[in-house]
Scaffold this motif. Structure first.
Motif, mmCIF file in Angstrom:
data_model
loop_
_atom_site.group_PDB
_atom_site.id
_atom_site.type_symbol
_atom_site.label_atom_id
_atom_site.label_comp_id
_atom_site.label_asym_id
_atom_site.label_seq_id
_atom_site.Cartn_x
_atom_site.Cartn_y
_atom_site.Cartn_z
ATOM 1 N N ASP A 156 0.721 -1.219 -0.019
ATOM 2 C CA ASP A 156 -0.010 -0.086 -0.079
ATOM 3 C C ASP A 156 0.733 1.254 0.038
ATOM 4 O O ASP A 156 0.704 2.125 -0.790
ATOM 5 C CB ASP A 156 -0.825 0.019 1.150
ATOM 6 N N ASP A 201 -10.809 6.171 3.692
ATOM 7 C CA ASP A 201 -9.471 6.112 3.129
ATOM 8 C C ASP A 201 -9.399 4.663 2.559
ATOM 9 O O ASP A 201 -8.960 4.426 1.527
ATOM 10 C CB ASP A 201 -8.481 6.138 4.350
ATOM 11 N N THR A 217 -8.658 3.803 -1.104
ATOM 12 C CA THR A 217 -7.253 2.986 -1.414
ATOM 13 C C THR A 217 -7.673 2.006 -2.579
ATOM 14 O O THR A 217 -6.833 1.689 -3.708
ATOM 15 C CB THR A 217 -6.741 2.478 -0.169
ATOM 16 N N GLY A 270 -1.010 5.359 2.543
ATOM 17 C CA GLY A 270 -0.626 3.788 3.140
ATOM 18 C C GLY A 270 0.192 3.658 4.167
ATOM 19 O O GLY A 270 0.380 2.632 4.825
ATOM 20 N N GLU A 291 -0.350 5.321 6.883
ATOM 21 C CA GLU A 291 -1.440 5.186 7.910
ATOM 22 C C GLU A 291 -1.664 3.606 8.291
ATOM 23 O O GLU A 291 -2.203 3.328 9.461
ATOM 24 C CB GLU A 291 -2.503 6.155 7.740
ATOM 25 N N TYR A 314 -8.734 11.046 -1.718
ATOM 26 C CA TYR A 314 -7.909 10.191 -1.049
ATOM 27 C C TYR A 314 -6.991 10.632 0.185
ATOM 28 O O TYR A 314 -7.211 10.526 1.171
ATOM 29 C CB TYR A 314 -6.969 9.339 -2.061
HETATM 30 K K LIG Z 1 -4.223 3.626 2.324
#
Ligand SMILES: [K+]
Ligand SMILES: [K+]
Ligand SMILES: [K+]
Ligand SMILES: [K+]
Ligand SMILES: [K+]
Ligand SMILES: [K+]
Lengths: 637, 637
Positions: free
Chosen positions: A10, A91, A95, A213, A215, A376
């Motif tokens: 990610d 999120d 993603t 990513g 996070e 995002y």
């Molecule tokens: K993410």
């Protein structure tokens, strides 16, 4: 050797779109904008360094993997917790949407027939990921690590080889788009003053997509090997180093090869002063083609690895979303169906919710990465910021109770790091929201507010129900005095007889059969048939002036209750059970409806007496085991 | 004065498309084809005369309004009956699809923005009709009679005024399309021999669309004033006279004004030898424009009245389809949900099924009348033909038992009329099927076969169930020896306590509480809470190795049964009742699932013990009356 965990994909995959977004945004100001690209990239790298340093404190302090939701709830209370949770849920959806859209964008370089159908293709990929996750793909670390290493090798290899050719061999590498000029967006054409500042802020905000990513990693600490926190912190540092070098490398190579990217909605390529409408590939696609010119396998490897890691990144959300959903459901903020108690069904619900939301998003946005990125970045920086506030509070709280000077020094240093992180992410959040508001940031904010409100409402409902159901100390309720049994009869057949006998076996205080007179002729027949049976159960015929069944029955049951309110009325409903859903459809659903309505009457219980028809026994033999094996959540809740 | 009943619109509205279809088909052969138009129209008129004469016998013999289904079932047996019923169900769907499509075609003359969106517009109109019918529009005869009279006045007025201008005033009226030539379909360009015969047969088949709607009248006899049969027969004769004069009038006027219509798929307009791609309006639209040149109100009146009567015609199917569906459901050929016993719900189901089928059809065929007509005519002529076979059998049967010479003569005359009708409709059916097979007739035939098979299968299912449930003479079943009660417990609260006390009040042979140990901590808490209650009901904890609830419980109940098979197990499920469906969603559906699975276990009955939460009481106050008032079919069936 520290194994790269599943979700590294990610964070790393952001390299596939963040540089593009910087270049696309700067193109709004024409070629002049590109003078700023490396400065923006350096600024993003700086923010990333700080965020990674901050998150190393997070994973050390909260090794249980509750992630930002836990940090915020513990330190700032439930409202902050569900704010972060709202941001994280949004999120996760983004993603999936962004990663798959970018993956499709890369795939189009190899499979040109996808061109123009990106939205549909992305939706299909999302549904495939959903199906794989519903079936339960085995998350072997190796299987996921290989593509991640491949991606790193591909990108770093491409950068290294490209720089080698340019700097050492002195070749002049030019990408295809180097030949173009850029016709800027009229709004930014002057490129000075406030407009310039705003444009640079927007470019920086877009570039911040490189941080997405990170996070997710703090949610994943439990899947590290022991010592978990330490390994997680080390991995974070490594990931940060890789991300930064890959991003800066791509930007540097882009600069050296004259790469240009435009957003066809606003700025345009020009050739000899004439506007040309060509769609150029992603930065990585263009670079790979040029660096590995005459060596197409290199090109395919880079583009393929990029596509695969993007789909993997999307897949991490399919792991993370149901986990967070389950935690939130456990805490009463989401429907209990999402809370898993040992079976996959709850996870399946979460997987389907995520996939449907992401698929709708890519269909609506036609899988346009540039549009989706705006939403995002907002979600990610909200969770960064609230999490850092929580960490500052965390250290302040712990410092108050700590006496050991060495520990205090360590905590103070950590607090400073998190405070810097907070300042940085908070500033970026403000920049992102202000510079991107009309580009879609408002949509992300609206979505987060909606999710927040929904979670509050759900929690309120659960609390109300729990309060209402709670027993006072010593309270146990009241034993009804008698049970009056009523058997519903519409025909005389085996199912009816079974209901009558089962009711009889329960030895109620009174027992009667009841039918509603809808059709005089059939009622007459029924009464005669009943008399012939010669049972000691009286058949009561209820008149129905409007030829309905439900109302007269409900009224009758109400009458029974009002005669002696301490009694309980037990309504026996003969049902027959068939094997197929379509067979069930062929039988009147009125019994189901009547049962549902009876549940609203106080002091009434409803007993279904099933008669299993042959087809149901066959069906049970065929599917019984499998159906029964799919376990379930708690009963009655 | 004989009031025009509601469904006259169906029969009359055919004038709006039947002449167009004749002209369009003949255009395949170029201008030469148009030499045949009045001959074809006369032939169609002849068939219509015969069919009307035949149907006058039907309504006299079967005044109850069972229509063709009743005639065929009574005289030819159930298979013939459901053959006609299949044809009629398909016919109703196509009545809606064709009428609405033609209505939209006319509307496009006034609202040009509909052009290119006919399919969507037609689907929207169908959904509006569905909504109106679900709400239950009051079918005041007058409200429906006015547009019907308007249509008749409009068309006959246009024909009369047009003929007056041409024949009396000697004006030379030319429609816009008169200036064009026609480039024929290459297949029919030679226009000789077999191709010509086939083309004329096709044109005649298309023109037979003028007869659609007559079949619906015999279903509507009950809605006539007394003497019903006589009034119905008179109305039929009047309708026939109107239909024939309107159709012949339109064709005559078209001929006199040089009107041309082409099917852009095959033939084309030409101007000075060059192909031109213009879309001309319907015949009525073109004629109205020309006849009322300089008097646009006349044009708007004709086109508007045509559009309205077409939508009314579609609406008649919304009355007819649910009635036929209800009769078929009563006889076990369709799901019982469609059989109404005094409430509107069954009708609503029929209305929705019809609307969805018709809407899909117009979307797939993009509301192209010419394409849909092919399917329509087949369905109508199948029911004509089978119905006439039935009538011939009817008279033969009655003649066998009749001695009175006057009555015999009357019957013999009627039989001759029906025999002529049979010969005629049978011949037309063959012509239609042969000449239209590849144009879509095969689709209609496939649909009828599918509906036929479905109805047979449904009837078979109902028969099987009835056989299985039937009691042998003297058979009553077997009284179980004991009732073993099991209360499912997942938490200690008021709902659980109520279930325990209700179960206790029923004084079962044995009573125990049962919980599944999914989460050790919560199970421990539950056991302690249970002990504190100090009830005389033991709590049994079932182990669950896979942390599931359903399987261990089902296994446990099975064990109880196998200990003493003559016992009955009664499972008490505490449930709480909330007011809104979305509140119900927030509670785990596993109780529902468990109950459904327990129904498959022999010797088990399931008792729901509801606990009404406040929100349910509020909801009951709010909606109770209204919900309860919607009555329902039989219980347990
Ligand atoms: K993410
Ligand atoms: K990243
Ligand atoms: K990412
Ligand atoms: K007609
Ligand atoms: K019809
Ligand atoms: K019709």
């Amino acid at each position: 050797r520290v194994a790269l965990p599943v979700f590294a994909s990610d964070a790393l995959s952001s390299v596939a779109y963040a540089p593009d977004e910087i270049l696309i945004t700067l193109s709004l100001a024409g070629l002049a904008g590109y003078a700023w690209d490396w400065r923006i990239a350096l600024l993003v790298a700086l923010v990333m360094l700080v965020v990674i340093a901050s998150y190393r404190q997070n994973v050390r302090a909260y090794p249980s993997g509750g992630g930002d939701y836990e940090v915020a709830t513990t330190n700032l209370g439930p409202n902050a917790g569900i704010s972060v949770a709202s941001a994280l849920l949004v999120d996760y959806v983004l993603t999936v949407a962004v990663s798959v859209s970018s993956g499709i964008q890369n795939a189009t370089a190899v499979l040109p027939f996808l061109d123009g159908h990106e939205g549909t293709a992305a939706a299909v990929v999302i549904l495939v990921l959903m199906a794989l996750n519903l079936r339960g793909i085995r998350e072997s670390g190796t299987m996921f690590a290989i593509p991640t290493y491949c991606f790193m090798v591909a990108i770093l290899g491409m950068i290294g080889y490209g720089l080698f050719r340019i700097l050492v061999l002195g070749e002049e590498l030019r990408v295809h788009s180097a030949q173009y000029g850029i016709e800027p967006d009229p709004e930014f054409a002057a490129f000075s003053g406030l407009a310039m500042a705003l444009l640079l802020a927007r470019a920086f905000s877009s570039g911040s997509a490189a941080l997405t990513g990170i996070e997710a990693i703090s949610n994943g600490v439990p899947s590290f090997r022991k010592p978990k926190s330490r390994n997680a912190a080390t991995t974070l540092a490594l990931l940060g180093a890789c991300s930064i070098s890959m991003m800066l490398g791509v930007i540097a190579l882009a600069k050296l090869t004259g790469l240009k990217l435009v957003d066809l909605g606003s700025s345009h390529y020009t050739l000899d002063g004439q506007r040309v409408d060509v769609v150029e590939r992603t930065a990585i696609g263009q670079l790979a083609e040029t660096v590995f010119s005459g060596f197409p396998i290199g090109f395919y490897f880079v583009v393929g690895a990029t596509m695969v890691i993007l789909f993997l990144a999307a897949n991490t959300a399919f792991n993370g979303f149901p986990v967070l959903g389950s935690i939130l459901a456990r805490d009463g903020y989401l429907p209990r169906q999402l809370h898993t108690r040992g079976d996959r069904l709850a996870f399946s619900n979460g997987i389907v919710v995520l996939a449907v939301a992401a698929a709708l998003l890519v269909l609506v946005f036609q899988a346009e990465v540039t549009a989706l990125i705006q939403l995002y970045v907002v979600g990610v920086f909200v969770s960064f910021t609230v999490s850092q506030i929580g960490m500052v509070r965390h250290w302040t709280r712990h410092l108050a109770g700590e006496r050991d000077p060495a520990a205090r020094r360590r905590m103070q240093r950590a607090r400073v790091i998190n405070a810097i992180g907070l300042t940085m992410t908070g500033t970026v959040l403000v920049i992102v929201v202000v510079s991107k508001f009309t580009q879609g940031a408002y949509l992300a904010i609206l979505a987060m507010i909606a999710v927040f409100g929904m979670m509050k409402a759900i929690r309120r409902h659960y609390d109300t129900v729990a309060d209402e159901l709670a027993l006072a100390p010593g309270e146990t309720g009241e034993l009804p005095s008698r049970v009056r049994a009523v058997v519903l009869v519409s025909q005389v057949h085996k199912a009816t007889m079974r209901a009558v006998y089962f009711a009889k076996a329960a030895a109620p205080s009174t027992l009667e059969a009841v039918t509603v007179a809808v059709d005089p002729e059939r009622t007459e027949e029924l009464m005669e048939a009943w008399d012939r049976l010669d049972l000691d159960v009286p058949l009561k015929v209820i008149a129905s002036p409007y030829r309905e069944v439900t109302t007269p029955l409900l009224e009758y049951v109400k009458t029974l209750r009002s005669e002696s309110p301490r009694d309980v009325v037990c309504v026996y409903v003969p049902e027959y059970v068939v094997g197929h859903w379509w067979e069930q459809l062929l039988h009147n659903q009125s019994a189901l409806r009547l049962k549902a309505l009876l549940l609203f009457s106080p002091g009434v219980m409803v007993t279904s007496v099933p008669y299993q028809l042959r087809s149901s026994r066959l069906a049970r033999g065929r599917r019984g085991d499998q159906r029964v094996r799919r376990g379930h959540g708690p009963v009655g809740r």
